[in-house]
Design a protein around this motif. Sequence first.
Motif: not given
Length: 124
Positions: A88-112
Amino acid sequence: MSRILVVDDEEALRTLVARGLSLDGHDCLMAADGAEALDILIAEKGHFDLLLTDIRMPLMDGIALALAAKQEFPELTIMLMTGYAEQRERAKSLEAIVSEVMTKPFTIADLRTTVLKVIERSIG
């Protein structure tokens, strides 16, 4: 609704995510790793509304996939998933190209809900 490419090396999770998103009418294609996903993106000329990819995968991880996909298809909306804090920390450098980072585990309802929000934002 939308066309989504779901990428995760865990088959059970990949299938669960695709099925969950299909409940909202999304057309989901699946790939087991970044290299396979990039091949699909190129074959389909980037015609996806969302690239939803895990970060930690063999061959080509989700961050390398996101960078390659955005270079090839600048309009592509990208969302990452991870169960690892360091990823997740590595993904922070991609904020310009990535819309969202979802943390696992997640519920299908949250994902939807999150996927719908990301797609709505991308359409503007």
